[in-house]
Design an enzyme around this catalytic site. Structure first.
Site, PDB file in Angstrom:
ATOM      1  CB  CYS A  72      -0.695  -9.603   8.096  1.00  0.00           C
ATOM      2  SG  CYS A  72      -0.342  -7.803   7.355  1.00  0.00           S
ATOM      3  NE  ARG A 114      -3.498  -0.076   2.953  1.00  0.00           N
ATOM      4  CZ  ARG A 114      -4.889  -0.345   2.567  1.00  0.00           C
ATOM      5  NH1 ARG A 114      -5.290  -1.594   1.996  1.00  0.00           N
ATOM      6  NH2 ARG A 114      -5.870   0.851   2.732  1.00  0.00           N
ATOM      7  CG  ASP A 119     -17.912  23.097  18.340  1.00  0.00           C
ATOM      8  OD1 ASP A 119     -16.438  23.268  18.728  1.00  0.00           O
ATOM      9  OD2 ASP A 119     -17.611  22.168  17.186  1.00  0.00           O
ATOM     10  CB  SER A 167     -14.241   5.868   2.529  1.00  0.00           C
ATOM     11  OG  SER A 167     -13.295   5.041   2.686  1.00  0.00           O
ATOM     12  CG  MET A 197     -10.047  -0.761  13.369  1.00  0.00           C
ATOM     13  SD  MET A 197      -9.047  -1.376  12.220  1.00  0.00           S
ATOM     14  CE  MET A 197      -9.604  -0.061  10.876  1.00  0.00           C
TER      15      MET A 197
END
Length: 620
Positions: free
Chosen positions: A315, A73, A590, A178, A249
């Protein structure tokens, strides 16, 4: 190092020949009922070359546990045009000076070295790789590397529709996009930027150009988007998507909390309740995804279980950062600079020695912090976002999903709600936002009201003692075990006095952070659900409904927040309503504080409550 079995190499070559052609263009899958198209094979010359040059796998890319690293990657940039809450802080991250980033030639030199040693898959990442000006040229040159079979990219999709035709011609073979929500307002809240429509256009363009499957990565966060699992999976019925649910994560700056993580097993259980026939698919040994398919569906669904069931043992990934550091583990802190050695004139043999030493130091598995999360956290009751956020244009999850599929099939995209379109026009005299809109709702802003005494319908006896203090004066939670369950409703309000400058920007939706009313409304909904975690002696209440409305008051340059909560249980929900209104007001502050800090939060109060032994309360 023993030679890689020729039979395994042959299987890999033949498998790749069916999935893509030498130009990197994906094979278009036939629609149900259409005649199948002949598979596009790798040209015989290239396939014969790969078969004849099945050399032993590089010792430099094999670690001490025997893992062969054939997947690289490469980060093309540290920059990103979004600010996803699970990825980075709102203010962004410090950027490396441009002179310290890898040049295009350095990227190609390192890629060439790794491919020569056995890497057959490269994925370009970021930051956001598609904001790099020469990304198409980089793809084209990487595609020329002999031995490279897969060249992919991971993108947030903002620039994908515009660049994908060029990238496909250059040789891009796979795409990961995504997307964490199918709700436009929630998208803006998660990524802190606009762009939902552009991402949808990118997904549609990938399907149109024949990429199959188009991988859609969805980070699942409890209390935010776990209620959309079924909506995402329903899209795979008619579309060639691989929806990949990723366990939340921890990364620097994302304020990770294990309670936000929804485990793979919990997600799988949710899916099986809707589709009991969900079947497990076989996957490659080094795959990070657990793949499933619903019989008859065109696409599939996968789970990336980095937290609950790590895949360190198989992996095969290495990473090169935008500034040229080699990372042998995404979660590891150790890095070695290939850039510095490259610029110092290191030979190919010296670079390989440096790479080999780093790979050899790779640990068996990533940090213990993540292994502590293998036991999934308990489910936290929460109301469905779709149930609490009734926006025109959105429907119940089943019909919403089928509507989305229909729109995509026809080349159209989910439409922004009409109310949102009205917000986007500048110069509007009024803007309104509510998590629930009734047909008889008053469309006008709330008028400023003078303070008035409260009225009561029914008895409301006062107590001469604080109910949350015991006989010894110590804080104690009230025991509600003996109280009957009744329907409880509470309404609270707050006023945010913005001032003329901030008020105008909110009214015209021109704040750089995004739509302040949308963010504040979502914050109010979230706060109501988390009240018992914020107020120590509050009981947890399983809310059946939360409604948050924000309306502009031009006479005071203010926003009036009105929050209502409903539940059936032994205790009231006034604290949930008050917390919702207060946090919505804080979120609005905010969003506007960069424009003005002369903002006042005022009149946080209970408007009404019904249900319970002490009777009803109404402030007139």
């Amino acid at each position: 190092m023993a030679a890689q079995p020729v039979s395994r190499m042959l299987r890999r070559v033949l498998r790749s020949s069916v999935r893509s052609c030498s130009s990197g263009a994906p094979v278009t899958q036939p629609h149900p009922g259409e005649p199948s198209q002949p598979a596009v094979e790798v040209p015989s010359g290239r396939r014969r070359f790969l078969m004849e040059h099945a050399a032993p796998f590089s010792a430099f890319l094999t670690d001490s546990f025997g893992r062969r690293h054939s997947y690289l990657r490469i980060s093309l940039t540290e920059k990103c045009n979004l600010r996803c809450q699970y990825c980075m802080p709102e203010e962004g991250v410090p950027l490396t000076p441009k002179a310290d980033l890898l040049t295009t030639e350095e990227i190609l030199t390192l890629a060439r070295l790794f491919v020569k040693e056995g890497v057959d898959k490269i994925r370009l990442t970021g930051g956001e790789p598609l904001i790099r000006p020469d990304v198409v040229d980089i793809v084209a040159q990487l595609h020329q590397l002999e031995g490279l079979r897969t060249l992919g990219i991971t993108t947030n999709g903002i620039n994908l529709a515009r660049l994908l035709p060029q990238l496909q011609k250059a040789g891009l073979s796979t795409i990961n996009i995504s997307l964490d929500t199918l709700v436009p307002a929630k998208f803006e809240f998660i990524v802190r930027r606009k762009g939902f429509r552009k991402v949808m256009e990118g997904i549609h363009k990938a399907i149109e150009l024949g990429y199959s499957p188009v991988k859609v990565n969805c980070v699942v966060m409890r209390g935010l988007n776990e209620d959309e699992l079924l909506d995402f999976v329903a899209l795979t019925e008619g579309l060639p998507l691989d929806v990949r649910f990723i366990e939340y994560m921890p990364f620097d700056g994302n304020k990770w909390n294990f309670k936000k993580m929804v485990s793979y097993k919990e997600m799988l259980d949710t899916l099986r309740q809707q589709w009991p026939e969900l079947e497990k698919l076989t996957e490659e040994e080094s795959s990070t995804a657990k793949a499933f398919k619903i019989p008859g569906f065109r696409g599939r669904v996968s789970f990336i279980t980095s937290m609950s069931e790590h895949f360190c043992g198989t992996c095969n990934r290495l990473r090169i950062t935008a500034d040229g550091n080699l990372k042998v583990c995404l979660f590891g802190s150790s890095e070695v600079s290939l850039r510095d050695h490259l610029r110092a004139g290191a030979s190919e043999e010296e670079l390989l020695s440096i790479v080999g030493a780093a790979v050899g130091r790779k640990k068996r598995q990533h940090a213990e912090l993540f292994l502590m999360c293998q036991d999934s956290p308990p489910a936290i009751p929460s109301i469905s976002f779709r149930d609490s956020l009734h926006v025109p244009g959105l429907r119940h999850r089943v019909s919403f999903s089928s509507q989305t599929v229909t729109l995509w099939k026809g080349g159209w995209l989910p439409q922004i709600p009409l109310l949102a379109q009205r917000w986007l026009r500048s110069g509007l005299p009024q803007r309104h936002y509510g998590s629930h809109l009734d047909s008889d709702a008053n469309p006008k802003c709330l008028s400023p009201e003078p303070r008035a005494p409260a009225t009561r319908s029914g008895p409301l006896p006062t107590s001469d003692q604080l109910t949350h203090v015991d006989r010894e004066g110590q804080a104690a939670m009230v025991d509600v075990g003996g109280k009957p369950d009744t329907w409880r409703v509470a309404v609270a309000s707050a006023v945010v006095l913005l001032g003329p400058v901030a008020y105008k920007l909110v009214q015209e939706n021109q704040l750089k952070k995004g739509d302040a009313l949308v963010v504040a409304q979502l914050a109010g909904v979230q706060a109501a659900k988390l009240t018992s975690q914020l107020i120590p002696l509050c009981h947890h209440v399983a809310l059946s409904h939360v409604q948050v409305q924000l309306e502009l008051d031009g006479t005071r340059h203010a926003v009036v927040v009105r929050a209502s909560c409903r539940a059936r249980g032994p205790t009231g929900v006034e604290m949930e309503a008050l917390t919702s209104a207060a946090v919505a007001a804080l979120a609005l502050y905010d969003m506007c504080k960069a424009v003005s800090r002369d903002i006042v939060l005022a009149e946080i109060k209970l408007v009404s409550k019904t249900g319970g032994q002490r009777g009803d309360f109404h402030r007139t």
